[in-house]
Write a protein that holds these residues in place. Structure first.
Motif, short mmCIF file in Angstrom:
data_model
loop_
_atom_site.label_atom_id
_atom_site.label_comp_id
_atom_site.label_asym_id
_atom_site.label_seq_id
_atom_site.Cartn_x
_atom_site.Cartn_y
_atom_site.Cartn_z
N ASP A 196 1.76 -19.93 -27.88
CA ASP A 196 2.35 -20.11 -29.22
C ASP A 196 2.68 -21.59 -29.46
OD1 ASP A 196 5.81 -19.34 -28.46
OD2 ASP A 196 4.13 -19.53 -27.06
N LYS A 238 7.77 -9.60 -18.57
CA LYS A 238 6.87 -9.06 -19.60
C LYS A 238 5.89 -8.05 -19.01
CE LYS A 238 7.10 -13.12 -22.62
NZ LYS A 238 7.14 -14.56 -22.37
N SER A 274 2.62 -15.31 -25.54
CA SER A 274 2.64 -16.09 -26.78
C SER A 274 4.04 -16.15 -27.37
CB SER A 274 1.68 -15.45 -27.77
OG SER A 274 2.04 -14.09 -27.92
N GLY A 327 8.47 -24.14 -13.81
CA GLY A 327 8.73 -24.04 -15.24
C GLY A 327 7.60 -23.47 -16.09
N LYS A 360 6.75 -18.06 -14.83
CA LYS A 360 6.53 -16.97 -13.86
C LYS A 360 7.55 -15.85 -14.05
CE LYS A 360 7.12 -20.01 -10.63
NZ LYS A 360 7.10 -21.15 -11.56
N THR A 389 0.42 -19.08 -20.26
CA THR A 389 1.64 -18.91 -21.04
C THR A 389 1.74 -19.93 -22.18
OG1 THR A 389 2.90 -20.39 -19.61
CG2 THR A 389 2.89 -18.05 -19.02
N GLU A 417 8.68 -15.78 -26.41
CA GLU A 417 9.75 -15.51 -25.46
C GLU A 417 10.28 -14.09 -25.49
OE1 GLU A 417 12.17 -19.12 -24.42
OE2 GLU A 417 11.61 -19.74 -26.46
N1 LIG Z 1 7.45 -20.29 -26.34
C1 LIG Z 1 7.21 -19.73 -25.15
N2 LIG Z 1 8.08 -19.91 -24.15
C2 LIG Z 1 7.80 -19.32 -22.98
C3 LIG Z 1 6.65 -18.53 -22.76
N3 LIG Z 1 6.68 -18.09 -21.48
C4 LIG Z 1 7.80 -18.57 -20.92
N4 LIG Z 1 8.49 -19.32 -21.83
C5 LIG Z 1 9.74 -20.03 -21.62
O1 LIG Z 1 9.52 -21.03 -20.64
C6 LIG Z 1 10.75 -21.26 -19.91
C7 LIG Z 1 10.47 -21.16 -18.44
O2 LIG Z 1 10.19 -19.80 -18.12
P1 LIG Z 1 10.48 -19.20 -16.68
O3 LIG Z 1 9.99 -17.81 -16.69
O4 LIG Z 1 11.87 -19.44 -16.26
O5 LIG Z 1 9.52 -20.14 -15.81
P2 LIG Z 1 9.34 -20.13 -14.25
O6 LIG Z 1 7.92 -20.43 -13.95
O7 LIG Z 1 9.84 -18.87 -13.65
O8 LIG Z 1 10.24 -21.36 -13.82
P3 LIG Z 1 10.69 -21.73 -12.35
O9 LIG Z 1 11.03 -20.47 -11.62
O10 LIG Z 1 11.86 -22.62 -12.52
O11 LIG Z 1 9.54 -22.45 -11.71
C8 LIG Z 1 11.74 -20.24 -20.43
O12 LIG Z 1 12.54 -20.87 -21.41
C9 LIG Z 1 10.87 -19.18 -21.06
O13 LIG Z 1 11.53 -18.46 -22.07
C10 LIG Z 1 5.73 -18.37 -23.87
O14 LIG Z 1 4.70 -17.69 -23.79
N5 LIG Z 1 6.06 -18.98 -25.04
#
Ligand SMILES: Nc1nc2c(ncn2[C@@H]2O[C@H](COP(=O)(O)OP(=O)(O)OP(=O)(O)O)[C@@H](O)[C@H]2O)c(=O)[nH]1
Ligand SMILES: Nc1nc2c(ncn2[C@@H]2O[C@H](COP(=O)(O)OP(=O)(O)OP(=O)(O)O)[C@@H](O)[C@H]2O)c(=O)[nH]1
Ligand SMILES: [Mg+2]
Ligand SMILES: [Mg+2]
Lengths: 279, 292
Positions: A234, A97, A258, A88, A91, A231, A260
């Motif tokens: 923000d 991005k 910073s 979460g 990644k 990450t 989504e």
């Molecule tokens: N506000 C905010 N939300 C973010 C940022 N980066 C990621 N998110 C949110 O964090 C949540 C998780 O992002 P993912 O990219 O799915 O995370 P992940 O590490 O791939 O998750 P898993 O594969 O399940 O381990 C999503 O709702 C994204 O939109 C950020 O810089 N700011």
């Protein structure tokens, strides 16, 4: 010297609290404040604003020593970036991005959907592949992520791709089997490009506390990280743990996100980061 | 561990009688370091040390244990107390379906917790659970829910083109008509400082009037845990917390800080990615984890 320390105890305590509140570890905080106290005493500096400036410059010193925020793009394409981290942290969205950033730079990018485990992980990445009009390689659910990576790099070579971005499943650094899986992926990569992956980036969520240091310790031990993507800057969390990480483990933050939106990613700026820490 | 930290101090103490003020200060310093390392909020740590100091100087030192063992005992008791009650489980609605809403920061584990909660209620209480997918922002969020729900035979409602408030109310009505006993609404991740997104969740609550609202909080959350928990509660008061990712080796001090400040109990914990990695909260287990 003791009189100086004690007279200003409340003031130094407040500074310590502000740094701890920013998730800087207590050891790193103590080390920075000791250094600043020495300088403040020897130069007879008593003004709080000047002291804060001294603290900021100590932090920037830690973050910028052996500065290496550049992303490693080799002469021989494709460059291969491996994106790892606990569950979460961001990644998949960071891969998107990065892809957007490179595409804007005129680079040909291929996405490797090596999270073959989590529900709709491939679909999530596919959404971005379609949005950015990029190639994506994925296999059936629960298939071997190493095989996805193998196919991704082979396809990238065939199509003259500049950069392969590999998204992996979230995992706890304490899960032996899942860390072994990453080591295996790393081997597959070097098998295909005859060198180590050009970037192995650990994604760290700004809201994470002291555990982030343990994450870096173990991911680094298994993979030899080249950098960190920080990450959710923000959020209200300051992400100060990256100062401890840079100081103790020497792993630098290379990128931050910073928000989504696809363009909410930028290269790490130590001065900006430190100013925000004290805002 | 705190006892490990105290071992060095143990050997230094000469008298088995009352704890000298300097000895107590050394002990308090070790406790402070241990708790900050565990991500307990620094303000909560301050208050905690005051409590321990009062108790340790006030209490009659027992004959059977050393003064430092006495302090460890006090610390353990205080932590258990500050973690709040053992989970009371789910309180179902007395008439009509029980409506549950979850909310929290991005990536905290809401969607997977919704599935685990649905499975828990289904298997423990044999009630018909249904899920409303109200995250319209995250790519493949609805697909993620549908894929996981399929494995536990639970229906998911979603309608494209609608905003989350409309989806929530339509979904609740749909499942009310088809005889669901429990309806769980999954929402998008959001920052507690995002005005528009916090308004959205307040509007969902206003529209569907949930019986239970849970804040989903990542166990690895650092010093900001209190502000996050407080910020959400101010805008949309919740009933309890679901703490996730407790299979990590994070100490979980956020649990202590949050209950102490916001006084919302931790009701469930998630301890892995499998559907059965979901339990009721027990403060004693959490206490030993925080102390390391
Ligand atoms: N506000 C905010 N939300 C973010 C940022 N980066 C990621 N998110 C949110 O964090 C949540 C998780 O992002 P993912 O990219 O799915 O995370 P992940 O590490 O791939 O998750 P898993 O594969 O399940 O381990 C999503 O709702 C994204 O939109 C950020 O810089 N700011
Ligand atoms: N190891 C572990 N992983 C978990 C746990 N709970 C959730 N996860 C994982 O954490 C990641 C994020 O979980 P989600 O359920 O997608 O989180 P979310 O809050 O719905 O995310 P957004 O909708 O993007 O805000 C996924 O990879 C989950 O499998 C847990 O208790 N342990
Ligand atoms: Mg992912
Ligand atoms: Mg979700």
């Amino acid at each position: 010297w003791n009189k100086f320390k004690n007279d200003n105890r409340l003031f130094w305590d407040e500074l310590e609290e502000q740094m701890i509140a920013g998730d800087i570890s207590i050891d790193t905080t103590a080390m920075i404040l000791d250094e600043v106290k020495k300088n403040a005493y020897s130069e007879n500096i008593n003004d709080p604003e000047r002291i804060e400036t001294l603290i900021k410059s100590e932090i920037i010193k830690i973050l910028e020593i052996n500065k290496n925020t550049e992303l490693n793009i080799p002469h021989e394409p494709p460059a291969v970036f491996l994106i790892v981290g606990v569950n979460g942290t961001g990644k998949t969205s960071s891969v998107a991005k990065l892809a957007s950033m490179f595409k804007k730079d005129g680079k040909k990018v291929l996405l490797s959907a090596a999270d073959t485990y989590r529900a709709a992980a491939v679909e999530q990445l596919q959404h971005y592949a379609e949005k950015l009009n990029l190639d994506i390689v994925y296999h059936q659910k629960f298939s071997d992520p190493g095989a996805v990576v193998y196919d991704s790099i082979e396809k990238a070579k065939a199509k003259g791709i500049d950069i392969v971005l590999i998204d992996t499943a979230g995992r706890m650094q304490t899960s032996h089997n899942l860390m072994e899986e990453l080591k295996k992926i790393k081997k597959v990569i070097s098998g295909r490009i005859n060198r180590d992956a050009d970037e192995i980036l650990l994604v760290i969520d700004s809201t994470t506390g002291q555990n982030a240091k343990k994450q870096v310790e173990l991911f680094n031990k298994s993979l030899n990280l080249t950098g960190i993507i920080l990450t959710k800057t923000d959020s209200t969390s300051k992400g100060g743990i990256v100062i401890t990480i840079k100081n103790d483990l020497k792993v630098p933050v290379k990128l931050i996100t910073s928000g989504e939106k696809l363009d909410d990613m930028s290269y790490f700026d130590a001065v900006k980061f430190t100013d925000l820490l004290f805002s | 561990t705190l006892t490990a930290r105290f071992e060095d101090l143990f050997y230094k103490i000469k008298n088995k009688g009352k704890l000298s003020p300097t000895d107590l200060d050394s002990a308090l310093r070790e406790i402070k370091l241990a708790l900050l390392e565990a991500d307990v909020n620094f303000k909560v740590v301050k208050e905690f040390l005051e409590n321990v100091k009062t108790k340790a100087t006030g209490e009659k030192i027992l004959e059977s244990i050393t003064p430092y063992q006495q302090v460890v005992k006090i610390v353990n008791e205080e932590i258990i107390k500050m973690l709040g009650p053992s989970s009371g489980g789910i309180s179902f609605s007395s008439s009509g379906p029980t409506i549950i809403m979850v909310m929290g920061l991005q990536g905290s584990g809401k969607t997977s917790s919704v599935i685990k909660l649905a499975n828990y209620i289904n298997s423990k209480f044999s009630r018909k659970v249904s899920i409303v997918a109200a995250d319209i922002y995250r790519p493949a969020a609805v697909q993620q829910l549908k894929d996981m729900a399929k494995n536990i035979n639970v229906d998911v409602f979603f309608q494209s083109g609608l905003d989350p408030v409309s989806i929530s109310s339509k979904g609740v009505e749909f499942f009310r008509k088809n005889g669901s006993d429990v309806i769980i609404i999954d929402t998008a991740g959001r920052l507690q400082i995002d005005r528009d997104m916090m308004d959205e969740i307040a509007n969902i609550r206003k529209k569907i009037n949930p019986h239970l609202i849970y804040l989903v909080l990542d166990a690895m959350t650092g010093q900001e845990a209190v502000n996050i928990a407080y910020g959400f509660n101010e805008k949309v008061e919740y009933d309890g917390i679901i703490m996730t990712k407790l299979d990590s080796d994070t100490r979980g001090g956020a649990a202590l800080s949050v209950y102490h400040v916001v006084k919302k109990p931790i009701e469930f914990i998630s301890t892995g990615e499998k559907i059965e990695d979901f339990d009721l909260f027990h403060p004693e287990r959490m206490a030993s984890r925080i102390l390391g």
